[in-house]
Design a protein around this motif. Structure first.
Motif, PDB file in Angstrom:
ATOM      1  N   LYS A  12       0.850  -1.193   0.000  1.00 44.61           N
ATOM      2  CA  LYS A  12       0.000   0.000   0.000  1.00 44.61           C
ATOM      3  C   LYS A  12       0.881   1.236   0.000  1.00 44.61           C
ATOM      4  CE  LYS A  12      -0.312  -0.261   5.005  1.00 44.61           C
ATOM      5  NZ  LYS A  12      -1.156  -0.373   6.171  1.00 44.61           N
ATOM      6  N   LYS A  13       0.259   2.370  -0.259  1.00 44.99           N
ATOM      7  CA  LYS A  13       0.973   3.653  -0.262  1.00 44.99           C
ATOM      8  C   LYS A  13       2.199   3.594  -1.172  1.00 44.99           C
ATOM      9  CE  LYS A  13      -0.524   4.514   4.466  1.00 44.99           C
ATOM     10  NZ  LYS A  13      -0.099   4.656   5.850  1.00 44.99           N
ATOM     11  N   THR A  14       2.035   2.966  -2.323  1.00 45.02           N
ATOM     12  CA  THR A  14       3.147   2.781  -3.250  1.00 45.02           C
ATOM     13  C   THR A  14       3.537   4.105  -3.890  1.00 45.02           C
ATOM     14  OG1 THR A  14       2.435   0.525  -3.677  1.00 45.02           O
ATOM     15  CG2 THR A  14       3.906   1.528  -5.312  1.00 45.02           C
ATOM     16  N   ASN A  15       4.825   4.403  -3.813  1.00 50.07           N
ATOM     17  CA  ASN A  15       5.393   5.593  -4.455  1.00 50.07           C
ATOM     18  C   ASN A  15       6.131   5.094  -5.697  1.00 50.07           C
ATOM     19  OD1 ASN A  15       7.155   7.665  -5.303  1.00 50.07           O
ATOM     20  ND2 ASN A  15       7.232   8.533  -3.238  1.00 50.07           N
ATOM     21  N   TRP A  16       5.512   5.258  -6.851  1.00 46.62           N
ATOM     22  CA  TRP A  16       6.050   4.724  -8.099  1.00 46.62           C
ATOM     23  C   TRP A  16       7.298   5.481  -8.546  1.00 46.62           C
ATOM     24  CZ3 TRP A  16       4.693   0.167  -9.987  1.00 46.62           C
ATOM     25  CH2 TRP A  16       3.527  -0.405  -9.476  1.00 46.62           C
ATOM     26  N   GLN A  17       7.391   6.748  -8.233  1.00 51.53           N
ATOM     27  CA  GLN A  17       8.581   7.517  -8.618  1.00 51.53           C
ATOM     28  C   GLN A  17       9.800   7.082  -7.805  1.00 51.53           C
ATOM     29  OE1 GLN A  17       8.116  11.760  -8.478  1.00 51.53           O
ATOM     30  NE2 GLN A  17      10.139  12.140  -9.295  1.00 51.53           N
ATOM     31  N   ALA A  18       9.624   6.913  -6.509  1.00 55.91           N
ATOM     32  CA  ALA A  18      10.729   6.514  -5.638  1.00 55.91           C
ATOM     33  C   ALA A  18      10.920   4.997  -5.597  1.00 55.91           C
ATOM     34  CB  ALA A  18      10.494   7.039  -4.228  1.00 55.91           C
ATOM     35  N   LEU A  19       9.935   4.245  -6.122  1.00 58.26           N
ATOM     36  CA  LEU A  19       9.955   2.779  -6.087  1.00 58.26           C
ATOM     37  C   LEU A  19      10.029   2.260  -4.647  1.00 58.26           C
ATOM     38  CD1 LEU A  19      12.196   2.030  -9.191  1.00 58.26           C
ATOM     39  CD2 LEU A  19       9.687   1.951  -9.035  1.00 58.26           C
ATOM     40  N   VAL A  20       9.076   2.756  -3.836  1.00 64.13           N
ATOM     41  CA  VAL A  20       8.954   2.393  -2.431  1.00 64.13           C
ATOM     42  C   VAL A  20       7.502   1.982  -2.178  1.00 64.13           C
ATOM     43  CG1 VAL A  20       9.062   3.238  -0.042  1.00 64.13           C
ATOM     44  CG2 VAL A  20      10.739   4.028  -1.735  1.00 64.13           C
ATOM     45  N   SER A  21       7.308   0.934  -1.391  1.00 62.70           N
ATOM     46  CA  SER A  21       5.967   0.531  -1.006  1.00 62.70           C
ATOM     47  C   SER A  21       5.997  -0.005   0.421  1.00 62.70           C
ATOM     48  CB  SER A  21       5.418  -0.538  -1.965  1.00 62.70           C
ATOM     49  OG  SER A  21       4.020  -0.676  -1.808  1.00 62.70           O
ATOM     50  N   GLU A  22       4.840   0.018   1.061  1.00 65.21           N
ATOM     51  CA  GLU A  22       4.700  -0.427   2.449  1.00 65.21           C
ATOM     52  C   GLU A  22       3.902  -1.723   2.496  1.00 65.21           C
ATOM     53  OE1 GLU A  22       2.392   0.978   6.505  1.00 65.21           O
ATOM     54  OE2 GLU A  22       3.023   2.533   5.093  1.00 65.21           O
ATOM     55  N   VAL A  23       4.389  -2.697   3.241  1.00 64.16           N
ATOM     56  CA  VAL A  23       3.700  -3.974   3.387  1.00 64.16           C
ATOM     57  C   VAL A  23       2.838  -3.959   4.648  1.00 64.16           C
ATOM     58  CG1 VAL A  23       5.637  -5.088   4.613  1.00 64.16           C
ATOM     59  CG2 VAL A  23       3.992  -6.492   3.344  1.00 64.16           C
ATOM     60  N   GLY A  24       1.698  -4.609   4.555  1.00 59.07           N
ATOM     61  CA  GLY A  24       0.821  -4.798   5.702  1.00 59.07           C
ATOM     62  C   GLY A  24       0.209  -6.190   5.631  1.00 59.07           C
ATOM     63  N   TYR A  25      -0.209  -6.739   6.767  1.00 58.83           N
ATOM     64  CA  TYR A  25      -0.745  -8.092   6.792  1.00 58.83           C
ATOM     65  C   TYR A  25      -1.594  -8.289   8.032  1.00 58.83           C
ATOM     66  CZ  TYR A  25       3.492  -8.223   9.593  1.00 58.83           C
ATOM     67  OH  TYR A  25       4.475  -7.908  10.495  1.00 58.83           O
ATOM     68  N   TRP A  26      -2.388  -9.325   7.992  1.00 59.28           N
ATOM     69  CA  TRP A  26      -2.990  -9.914   9.184  1.00 59.28           C
ATOM     70  C   TRP A  26      -3.045 -11.419   8.976  1.00 59.28           C
ATOM     71  CZ3 TRP A  26      -7.183 -12.599   7.652  1.00 59.28           C
ATOM     72  CH2 TRP A  26      -8.071 -12.071   6.721  1.00 59.28           C
ATOM     73  N   VAL A  27      -3.081 -12.150  10.079  1.00 62.00           N
ATOM     74  CA  VAL A  27      -3.148 -13.611  10.022  1.00 62.00           C
ATOM     75  C   VAL A  27      -4.421 -14.051  10.732  1.00 62.00           C
ATOM     76  CG1 VAL A  27      -2.019 -15.777  10.718  1.00 62.00           C
ATOM     77  CG2 VAL A  27      -0.645 -13.848   9.898  1.00 62.00           C
ATOM     78  N   ALA A  28      -5.122 -14.994  10.115  1.00 56.02           N
ATOM     79  CA  ALA A  28      -6.356 -15.523  10.689  1.00 56.02           C
ATOM     80  C   ALA A  28      -6.072 -16.170  12.049  1.00 56.02           C
ATOM     81  CB  ALA A  28      -6.961 -16.553   9.741  1.00 56.02           C
ATOM     82  N   PRO A  29      -7.017 -16.083  12.979  1.00 56.87           N
ATOM     83  CA  PRO A  29      -6.800 -16.657  14.311  1.00 56.87           C
ATOM     84  C   PRO A  29      -6.379 -18.124  14.275  1.00 56.87           C
ATOM     85  CG  PRO A  29      -8.810 -15.343  14.297  1.00 56.87           C
ATOM     86  CD  PRO A  29      -8.320 -15.414  12.873  1.00 56.87           C
ATOM     87  N   TRP A  30      -6.918 -18.912  13.358  1.00 60.81           N
ATOM     88  CA  TRP A  30      -6.609 -20.343  13.276  1.00 60.81           C
ATOM     89  C   TRP A  30      -5.237 -20.621  12.660  1.00 60.81           C
ATOM     90  CZ3 TRP A  30     -10.759 -17.935  11.004  1.00 60.81           C
ATOM     91  CH2 TRP A  30     -10.647 -17.658   9.644  1.00 60.81           C
ATOM     92  N   ALA A  31      -4.568 -19.592  12.157  1.00 61.76           N
ATOM     93  CA  ALA A  31      -3.278 -19.782  11.496  1.00 61.76           C
ATOM     94  C   ALA A  31      -2.119 -19.119  12.240  1.00 61.76           C
ATOM     95  CB  ALA A  31      -3.351 -19.237  10.071  1.00 61.76           C
ATOM     96  N   ARG A  32      -2.395 -18.456  13.337  1.00 55.52           N
ATOM     97  CA  ARG A  32      -1.348 -17.725  14.061  1.00 55.52           C
ATOM     98  C   ARG A  32      -0.338 -18.661  14.700  1.00 55.52           C
ATOM     99  NH1 ARG A  32      -5.811 -13.790  16.521  1.00 55.52           N
ATOM    100  NH2 ARG A  32      -6.005 -12.424  14.708  1.00 55.52           N
ATOM    101  N   GLY A  33       0.893 -18.136  14.853  1.00 52.60           N
ATOM    102  CA  GLY A  33       1.939 -18.875  15.527  1.00 52.60           C
ATOM    103  C   GLY A  33       2.635 -19.912  14.661  1.00 52.60           C
ATOM    104  N   ARG A  34       2.427 -19.860  13.354  1.00 50.08           N
ATOM    105  CA  ARG A  34       3.007 -20.854  12.448  1.00 50.08           C
ATOM    106  C   ARG A  34       3.993 -20.241  11.453  1.00 50.08           C
ATOM    107  NH1 ARG A  34      -2.327 -23.596  10.353  1.00 50.08           N
ATOM    108  NH2 ARG A  34      -0.880 -24.261   8.749  1.00 50.08           N
ATOM    109  N   GLY A  35       4.339 -18.960  11.630  1.00 46.13           N
ATOM    110  CA  GLY A  35       5.309 -18.326  10.748  1.00 46.13           C
ATOM    111  C   GLY A  35       4.760 -17.907   9.398  1.00 46.13           C
TER     112      GLY A  35
END
Length: 191
Positions: free
Chosen positions: A86-109
């Motif tokens: 998200k918030k991708t800056n195409w001129q600078a070639l920079v972007s920000e990563v974001g995530y969430w993990v489902a409750p049943w999948a947490r703790g598994r890397g």
């Protein structure tokens, strides 16, 4: 805009969202821990999940803001979480990563594995120059994901983000192409 893409790791497939992801997206985004760290609608309804999975996630890619993937188990196809740029800056070639993990999948890397795959795609295939990740200073789990994925801690951004509880400080992490090159050149076990 980023090309529509599917990425694969040993255990996971990162693919565009579709209507089969709606129930698990709703359950995950209504989860109290997900709600604690992300400013998602409260309550997070089936209508919110339907909109995200069938139009909003796709529109964000088409707008150039970034790209959003459903993280699914490669064997079962069950939704395990989401990761996106998200918030991708195409001129600078920079972007920000974001995530969430489902409750049943947490703790598994899962978040670290998906972050690593997305970083390699962004900095390698897409020739971007910087990937950023922001985690609330109190969100220790997310900070551990950043470090496990190979990102470098840069410092604290004071009063920079907003969650349901109000304004918070965030820890900034980054990864640049030279980091991937250095890791590839290092002997096993030295990073």
């Amino acid at each position: 805009m980023f090309p529509e893409t599917t990425l694969h790791t040993e255990r996971l497939t990162l693919r565009p969202f579709n209507s089969t992801d709606i129930p698990d997206t709703q359950a995950s985004c209504a989860d109290p821990l997900t709600q604690r760290w992300l400013p998602l609608p409260q309550p997070y309804t089936l209508d919110h999940a339907t909109s995200w999975c069938t139009s909003v996630a796709h529109a964000l890619r088409e707008s150039g803001d970034g790209i959003h993937f459903a993280i699914v188990d490669s064997d079962t196809e069950r939704l395990m979480g989401t990761i996106g740029l998200k918030k991708t800056n195409w001129q600078a070639l920079v972007s920000e990563v974001g995530y969430w993990v489902a409750p049943w999948a947490r703790g598994r890397g899962i978040a670290a594995e998906a972050t690593r795959s997305l970083a390699q795609w962004l900095l390698g295939d897409q020739k971007f120059q910087r990937l950023e990740l922001r985690a609330a200073t109190e969100n220790i789990a997310s900070q551990k994901v950043a470090l496990k994925a190979g990102l470098h801690r840069e410092g604290v951004l004071r009063n920079s983000d907003v969650i349901h509880a109000g304004r918070i400080d965030a820890v900034l992490f980054s990864l640049v192409p030279d980091d991937l090159t250095a890791e590839a050149a290092a002997p096993a076990g030295h990073l």
